[in-house]
Design a protein around this motif. Structure first.
Motif, PDB file in Angstrom:
ATOM      1  N   PRO A 129       0.724  -1.065  -0.121  1.00 12.18           N
ATOM      2  CA  PRO A 129      -0.016  -0.123  -0.168  1.00 12.18           C
ATOM      3  C   PRO A 129       1.054   1.105   0.106  1.00 12.18           C
ATOM      4  CG  PRO A 129      -0.692  -1.569   1.694  1.00 12.18           C
ATOM      5  CD  PRO A 129       0.556  -2.137   1.259  1.00 12.18           C
ATOM      6  N   ASP A 130       0.643   2.239  -0.679  1.00 11.05           N
ATOM      7  CA  ASP A 130       1.410   3.416  -0.886  1.00 11.05           C
ATOM      8  C   ASP A 130       0.616   4.341   0.022  1.00 11.05           C
ATOM      9  OD1 ASP A 130       2.958   5.487  -1.505  1.00 11.05           O
ATOM     10  OD2 ASP A 130       2.113   6.067  -3.444  1.00 11.05           O
ATOM     11  N   SER A 131       1.062   4.072   1.380  1.00  9.28           N
ATOM     12  CA  SER A 131       0.464   4.807   2.617  1.00  9.28           C
ATOM     13  C   SER A 131       1.631   4.841   3.538  1.00  9.28           C
ATOM     14  CB  SER A 131      -0.794   4.166   3.226  1.00  9.28           C
ATOM     15  OG  SER A 131      -0.254   2.917   3.767  1.00  9.28           O
ATOM     16  N   VAL A 132       1.486   5.623   4.580  1.00 10.58           N
ATOM     17  CA  VAL A 132       2.272   5.656   5.753  1.00 10.58           C
ATOM     18  C   VAL A 132       3.006   4.465   6.340  1.00 10.58           C
ATOM     19  CG1 VAL A 132       2.764   6.704   8.141  1.00 10.58           C
ATOM     20  CG2 VAL A 132       1.876   8.268   6.297  1.00 10.58           C
ATOM     21  N   GLU A 133       1.586   3.650   6.420  1.00  6.69           N
ATOM     22  CA  GLU A 133       1.852   2.407   7.085  1.00  6.69           C
ATOM     23  C   GLU A 133       2.602   1.405   5.707  1.00  6.69           C
ATOM     24  OE1 GLU A 133      -1.015   3.700   6.888  1.00  6.69           O
ATOM     25  OE2 GLU A 133      -1.430   3.899   8.982  1.00  6.69           O
ATOM     26  N   GLY A 134       2.232   1.335   4.578  1.00  8.42           N
ATOM     27  CA  GLY A 134       2.963   0.552   3.680  1.00  8.42           C
ATOM     28  C   GLY A 134       4.292   1.156   3.444  1.00  8.42           C
ATOM     29  N   ARG A 135       4.863   2.223   3.704  1.00  9.46           N
ATOM     30  CA  ARG A 135       6.034   2.748   3.517  1.00  9.46           C
ATOM     31  C   ARG A 135       6.951   2.461   4.736  1.00  9.46           C
ATOM     32  NH1 ARG A 135       7.405   6.576  -0.505  1.00  9.46           N
ATOM     33  NH2 ARG A 135       5.398   6.763  -1.963  1.00  9.46           N
ATOM     34  N   PHE A 136       6.355   2.260   5.905  1.00 11.03           N
ATOM     35  CA  PHE A 136       6.791   1.747   7.125  1.00 11.03           C
ATOM     36  C   PHE A 136       7.154   0.475   6.892  1.00 11.03           C
ATOM     37  CE2 PHE A 136       6.371  -0.758  11.158  1.00 11.03           C
ATOM     38  CZ  PHE A 136       7.268  -0.163  11.779  1.00 11.03           C
ATOM     39  N   GLU A 137       6.293  -0.678   6.392  1.00 10.14           N
ATOM     40  CA  GLU A 137       6.411  -2.101   6.130  1.00 10.14           C
ATOM     41  C   GLU A 137       7.588  -2.074   5.064  1.00 10.14           C
ATOM     42  OE1 GLU A 137       5.228  -4.248   7.928  1.00 10.14           O
ATOM     43  OE2 GLU A 137       3.693  -3.237   8.979  1.00 10.14           O
ATOM     44  N   ALA A 138       7.504  -1.505   4.102  1.00 13.78           N
ATOM     45  CA  ALA A 138       8.808  -1.716   2.967  1.00 13.78           C
ATOM     46  C   ALA A 138      10.054  -1.351   3.627  1.00 13.78           C
ATOM     47  CB  ALA A 138       8.250  -0.902   1.635  1.00 13.78           C
ATOM     48  N   LEU A 139      10.018  -0.330   4.557  1.00 10.08           N
ATOM     49  CA  LEU A 139      11.336   0.032   5.215  1.00 10.08           C
ATOM     50  C   LEU A 139      11.657  -0.833   6.041  1.00 10.08           C
ATOM     51  CD1 LEU A 139      13.568   2.106   5.558  1.00 10.08           C
ATOM     52  CD2 LEU A 139      12.160   3.177   7.335  1.00 10.08           C
ATOM     53  N   CYS A 140      10.893  -1.378   6.858  1.00  6.75           N
ATOM     54  CA  CYS A 140      11.169  -2.406   7.638  1.00  6.75           C
ATOM     55  C   CYS A 140      11.591  -3.861   6.938  1.00  6.75           C
ATOM     56  CB  CYS A 140      10.114  -3.131   8.599  1.00  6.75           C
ATOM     57  SG  CYS A 140       9.501  -1.547   9.717  1.00  6.75           S
ATOM     58  N   LEU A 141      10.866  -4.048   5.996  1.00  8.52           N
ATOM     59  CA  LEU A 141      11.484  -5.393   5.116  1.00  8.52           C
ATOM     60  C   LEU A 141      12.788  -5.306   4.840  1.00  8.52           C
ATOM     61  CD1 LEU A 141      10.327  -8.121   4.019  1.00  8.52           C
ATOM     62  CD2 LEU A 141       9.414  -6.764   2.091  1.00  8.52           C
ATOM     63  N   HIS A 142      13.180  -4.188   4.016  1.00  9.69           N
ATOM     64  CA  HIS A 142      14.543  -3.880   3.610  1.00  9.69           C
ATOM     65  C   HIS A 142      15.814  -3.876   4.596  1.00  9.69           C
ATOM     66  CE1 HIS A 142      12.219  -3.489   0.108  1.00  9.69           C
ATOM     67  NE2 HIS A 142      13.191  -3.603  -0.711  1.00  9.69           N
ATOM     68  N   VAL A 143      15.414  -3.254   5.904  1.00 10.11           N
ATOM     69  CA  VAL A 143      16.084  -3.378   6.749  1.00 10.11           C
ATOM     70  C   VAL A 143      16.482  -4.576   7.345  1.00 10.11           C
ATOM     71  CG1 VAL A 143      16.611  -2.271   9.198  1.00 10.11           C
ATOM     72  CG2 VAL A 143      15.734  -0.695   7.588  1.00 10.11           C
ATOM     73  N   ILE A 144      15.418  -5.267   7.681  1.00 14.30           N
ATOM     74  CA  ILE A 144      15.454  -6.581   8.212  1.00 14.30           C
ATOM     75  C   ILE A 144      16.278  -7.401   7.337  1.00 14.30           C
ATOM     76  CG2 ILE A 144      14.043  -8.865   8.792  1.00 14.30           C
ATOM     77  CD1 ILE A 144      11.890  -6.733   9.655  1.00 14.30           C
ATOM     78  N   LEU A 145      16.000  -7.478   6.044  1.00 15.26           N
ATOM     79  CA  LEU A 145      16.814  -8.109   5.309  1.00 15.26           C
ATOM     80  C   LEU A 145      18.298  -7.840   5.289  1.00 15.26           C
ATOM     81  CD1 LEU A 145      14.659  -8.194   1.900  1.00 15.26           C
ATOM     82  CD2 LEU A 145      15.303 -10.099   3.512  1.00 15.26           C
ATOM     83  N   VAL A 146      18.860  -6.455   5.512  1.00  9.61           N
ATOM     84  CA  VAL A 146      20.196  -6.235   5.781  1.00  9.61           C
ATOM     85  C   VAL A 146      20.713  -6.638   6.914  1.00  9.61           C
ATOM     86  CG1 VAL A 146      21.625  -4.280   5.811  1.00  9.61           C
ATOM     87  CG2 VAL A 146      20.015  -4.340   4.033  1.00  9.61           C
ATOM     88  N   LEU A 147      19.765  -6.409   7.947  1.00 13.91           N
ATOM     89  CA  LEU A 147      20.454  -7.075   9.264  1.00 13.91           C
ATOM     90  C   LEU A 147      20.587  -8.253   9.315  1.00 13.91           C
ATOM     91  CD1 LEU A 147      17.977  -4.765  11.630  1.00 13.91           C
ATOM     92  CD2 LEU A 147      20.586  -4.438  11.141  1.00 13.91           C
ATOM     93  N   ARG A 148      19.759  -9.094   8.547  1.00 15.30           N
ATOM     94  CA  ARG A 148      19.802 -10.765   8.545  1.00 15.30           C
ATOM     95  C   ARG A 148      20.984 -10.865   7.967  1.00 15.30           C
ATOM     96  NH1 ARG A 148      16.866 -15.291   7.739  1.00 15.30           N
ATOM     97  NH2 ARG A 148      17.525 -16.334   6.209  1.00 15.30           N
ATOM     98  N   ARG A 149      21.798 -10.291   6.867  1.00 16.87           N
ATOM     99  CA  ARG A 149      22.919 -10.432   6.394  1.00 16.87           C
ATOM    100  C   ARG A 149      24.099 -10.094   7.488  1.00 16.87           C
ATOM    101  NH1 ARG A 149      26.255 -13.557   4.681  1.00 16.87           N
ATOM    102  NH2 ARG A 149      28.000 -12.633   3.650  1.00 16.87           N
TER     103      ARG A 149
END
Length: 189
Positions: free
Chosen positions: A39-59
């Motif tokens: 979703p192109d919303s505040v919540e959707g952008r939060f989720e997309a950011l979290c997802l990408h940060v989590i992937l980098v932290l995982r590495r």
């Protein structure tokens, strides 16, 4: 001698800011929103950011020191950004700590769920978690078809990051695949 210490800290801060900026850019790729259902919303952008940060932290968890310190600096930078965003949205000084606590719990809960699904190679669990958290589709036992493309993207991103070392992450930035390549991709990735 003290000046050299401050220069080092400034260089470290710049590296983290650059890494954070590159993760932000990846999380704002238009195809995530237009093709993969975020979703192109505040919540959707939060989720997309979290997802990408989590992937980098995982590495970063798999890398030798000082990766753990860099990971902590990245988390700190992300949460400072979230704090500032809440304030820009008009959340008052008394409401920010409460909201930050909720955002922190959401972030770490998602990290745990995504990591468990990726570690187990459980595509269905990953799709369900993404459908619930990112796409906002609650109540479905079986993840909707829209989650398949997003799950394929996440799996490909995790695989692409596996080849990164800390220097590569900091200098060239994390290499995420182009989300448009996963539109209508189904469950195979």
């Amino acid at each position: 001698m003290i000046a050299r210490f401050f220069r080092r800290e400034d260089a470290r801060r710049r590296l983290i800011e650059t890494l954070h900026l590159r993760i932000n850019e990846a999380s704002r790729a238009p195809a995530l929103y237009t093709g993969l259902g975020v979703p192109d919303s505040v919540e959707g952008r939060f989720e997309a950011l979290c997802l990408h940060v989590i992937l980098v932290l995982r590495r970063m968890r798999a890398l030798p020191e000082p990766a753990a310190d860099v990971a902590q600096d990245l988390v700190n930078a992300v949460f400072l950004q979230l704090d500032a965003a809440l304030r820009e949205l008009g959340v008052g000084d008394f409401g920010v700590p409460k909201r930050m606590k909720k955002l922190g719990a959401a972030f770490y809960g998602r990290a745990e769920g995504y990591d468990a699904a990726l570690d187990a190679g459980d595509v269905a669990a990953l799709q369900a978690a993404l459908a619930r958290n990112v796409l906002g589709q609650d109540g479905a036992e079986h993840a909707p078809a829209e989650a398949a493309g997003l799950a394929a993207y996440v799996r490909a991103a995790a695989a692409a990051l596996e080849g990164s070392d800390l220097d590569g992450l900091l200098e060239a930035g994390p290499r995420f695949p182009e989300p448009a390549g996963f539109i209508d991709s189904g469950v195979s990735a």
